[in-house]
Design a protein around this motif. Structure first.
Motif, short mmCIF file in Angstrom:
data_model
loop_
_atom_site.label_atom_id
_atom_site.label_comp_id
_atom_site.label_asym_id
_atom_site.label_seq_id
_atom_site.Cartn_x
_atom_site.Cartn_y
_atom_site.Cartn_z
N GLY A 1 -10.42 5.66 11.76
CA GLY A 1 -11.53 6.34 11.44
C GLY A 1 -12.70 7.10 10.57
N LEU A 2 -10.88 7.95 10.82
CA LEU A 2 -11.86 9.06 10.14
C LEU A 2 -11.39 9.31 8.69
CD1 LEU A 2 -11.25 11.54 12.81
CD2 LEU A 2 -13.75 10.43 11.73
N GLY A 3 -11.12 7.88 7.91
CA GLY A 3 -9.49 8.23 6.80
C GLY A 3 -8.29 7.78 7.44
N HIS A 4 -7.77 7.64 8.43
CA HIS A 4 -5.96 7.92 8.31
C HIS A 4 -5.55 7.00 9.18
CE1 HIS A 4 -7.98 12.23 8.40
NE2 HIS A 4 -6.91 12.51 7.36
N ILE A 5 -4.78 6.72 8.76
CA ILE A 5 -3.09 5.42 9.54
C ILE A 5 -2.64 6.05 9.98
CG2 ILE A 5 -1.79 4.52 7.71
CD1 ILE A 5 -2.08 2.41 8.02
N VAL A 6 -2.50 6.25 11.06
CA VAL A 6 -1.45 6.35 12.33
C VAL A 6 -0.82 5.55 12.74
CG1 VAL A 6 -2.02 7.16 14.68
CG2 VAL A 6 -3.46 8.25 13.11
N GLY B 1 -11.96 -10.83 2.67
CA GLY B 1 -13.17 -10.97 2.51
C GLY B 1 -13.92 -10.80 4.01
N VAL B 2 -12.78 -10.29 4.56
CA VAL B 2 -13.53 -10.17 6.01
C VAL B 2 -13.78 -9.27 6.77
CG1 VAL B 2 -12.51 -11.84 7.14
CG2 VAL B 2 -14.64 -12.04 8.39
N ALA B 3 -14.48 -8.56 7.26
CA ALA B 3 -14.12 -7.66 8.13
C ALA B 3 -13.87 -8.13 9.90
CB ALA B 3 -16.16 -6.86 8.59
N GLY B 4 -13.16 -6.78 10.38
CA GLY B 4 -12.87 -7.06 11.88
C GLY B 4 -13.98 -7.29 12.93
N ALA B 5 -13.30 -7.32 14.31
CA ALA B 5 -14.18 -7.54 14.95
C ALA B 5 -13.86 -5.49 15.38
CB ALA B 5 -13.47 -8.13 16.24
N PRO B 6 -15.32 -4.81 15.65
CA PRO B 6 -15.57 -3.71 15.95
C PRO B 6 -14.42 -2.88 17.46
CG PRO B 6 -17.55 -4.38 16.16
CD PRO B 6 -16.63 -5.93 15.82
N GLY C 1 -8.93 -3.51 8.51
CA GLY C 1 -9.78 -1.86 7.83
C GLY C 1 -10.72 -0.90 8.35
N SER C 2 -10.58 0.25 8.45
CA SER C 2 -11.29 1.61 9.12
C SER C 2 -11.73 2.57 8.88
CB SER C 2 -11.30 0.87 11.22
OG SER C 2 -12.56 2.07 11.41
N GLY C 3 -12.90 3.47 8.39
CA GLY C 3 -12.41 4.72 7.41
C GLY C 3 -12.60 5.27 5.71
N PRO C 4 -12.76 6.18 5.70
CA PRO C 4 -12.60 5.99 4.00
C PRO C 4 -11.50 5.89 3.72
CG PRO C 4 -13.79 7.86 5.45
CD PRO C 4 -13.47 7.20 6.56
N GLY C 5 -11.06 4.90 2.89
CA GLY C 5 -10.41 4.88 2.16
C GLY C 5 -9.61 3.78 2.12
N PHE C 6 -9.87 3.28 3.68
CA PHE C 6 -9.08 1.89 3.70
C PHE C 6 -10.55 0.80 3.91
CE2 PHE C 6 -6.62 5.71 6.10
CZ PHE C 6 -5.66 5.05 5.89
N ASP C 7 -10.04 -0.84 3.42
CA ASP C 7 -11.35 -1.51 2.90
C ASP C 7 -11.70 -2.15 3.80
OD1 ASP C 7 -12.94 -3.56 1.98
OD2 ASP C 7 -12.05 -3.81 0.31
N PRO C 8 -12.65 -2.09 4.80
CA PRO C 8 -12.71 -3.28 6.19
C PRO C 8 -12.91 -4.46 6.01
CG PRO C 8 -15.09 -1.86 5.28
CD PRO C 8 -13.71 -2.28 4.07
N LYS C 9 -12.88 -5.09 4.20
CA LYS C 9 -12.56 -6.17 4.42
C LYS C 9 -10.90 -6.64 4.18
CE LYS C 9 -17.10 -7.56 3.54
NZ LYS C 9 -18.53 -8.22 2.50
N VAL D 1 1.25 -1.38 -0.19
CA VAL D 1 -0.06 -0.02 -0.35
C VAL D 1 0.65 1.50 -0.09
CG1 VAL D 1 -1.63 0.83 1.44
CG2 VAL D 1 -1.67 -0.87 1.09
N GLY D 2 2.31 1.46 0.90
CA GLY D 2 2.94 2.30 0.80
C GLY D 2 4.07 2.23 1.48
#
Length: 273
Positions: A22-27, A260-265, A235-243, A8-9
């Motif tokens: 959750g707002l579109g950023h990775i930290v 192809g599966v999401a993570g636990a909250p 993944g969580s938030g805009p730009g990151f695939d939750p699956k 990804v980078g």
């Protein structure tokens, strides 16, 4: 599996762990700074705080703060959205993995102290698991809130263990072992299956478990990576695939696996109290 990692980078440097706001950023960590980036083409990184030295575990608290383990200083700190750094707990022996639940409990592994510690919302610490028999070089940690179950890894033993949190007097149990692995960070998917990163060989394993936390099959090798990896998050938030499962380590490269599966909250900055 087996899945082919997607590069990804490389936004980080010296970041054993990372989190999604959750707002579109990775930290994660870049040098002595905790940074946030969208990883979109041309996007600039924002420095959230200065945090010298190594930083291992990194997770969001429900109040919107970022919780980080600083092993060299033997402490866990809280970073406010404005960048203020405050100690949560000091006097720890090489704190490593961090997990924060929606009740505001902070779970920390002591790599050098062979412990899993819970820091209550009022700041009171309690050793939930202690001793080299079941918590030697304790590293990754995660809580299955649906089943009130604690999981953690023993780095040098290559073991994944569990403890039933709602059973008085429950004893730790080994869920699975990966011979020769140095198991680091952990994460759960929406089905409650357990994922662990083999930091020693730059691999990710999945252990399918039933409702009782018992492994239904041997650990499944999902992917091997070209550079070192230590932790994973869905993944969580805009730009990151939750699956997709995102994976990174000290070199700072971020990879993704399309599972192809999401993570636990998990808590994020998107829903502060």
């Amino acid at each position: 599996g087996s899945f082919t990692p997607e590069r990804v980078g490389q936004p980080f440097q010296g970041s054993e762990d990372f989190a999604f706001d959750g707002l579109g950023h990775i930290v994660g960590k870049k040098g002595s700074s905790v940074i946030s980036t969208s990883m979109q083409a041309g996007a600039a990184a924002t420095s959230l705080a200065s945090l010298p030295g190594q930083t291992y575990g990194l997770r969001y608290h429900p109040n919107g703060n970022l919780v980080a383990a600083v092993p060299g200083a033997g402490k866990v700190v809280s970073i406010s959205p404005s960048g203020q750094v405050q100690d949560l707990l000091t006097g720890l022996r090489s704190p490593n993995g961090v997990y924060v639940d929606f009740d505001g409990n902070v779970w920390v592994t002591e790599f050098g102290g062979s412990k899993v510690v819970r820091i209550a919302p009022d700041g009171t610490p309690k050793a939930i698991v202690s001793g080299s028999q079941m918590a030697q070089s304790a590293n990754g940690v995660v809580v299955d809130a649906a089943h009130k179950r604690l999981y953690w890894t023993e780095y040098q033993k290559g073991k994944i263990n569990r403890l039933e949190l709602d059973v008085p007097g429950a004893t730790p149990t080994t869920v699975a072992s990966v011979p020769g692995a140095a198991l680091d960070g952990m994460v759960l998917d929406a089905c409650g299956n357990v994922y662990a990163v083999d930091q020693g060989s730059s691999r990710v394993y999945r252990v399918r478990v039933d409702a009782n936390g018992v492994a239904t099959a041997a650990p499944e090798l999902l992917a091997s990576f070209p550079t070192n990896v230590a932790n994973a998050q869905f993944g969580s938030g805009p730009g990151f695939d939750p699956k997709k499962l995102y994976v990174t380590g000290n070199p700072g490269t971020v990879y993704a696996l399309s599972l192809g599966v999401a993570g636990a909250p998990v808590p994020s900055a998107a829903q502060p109290e």
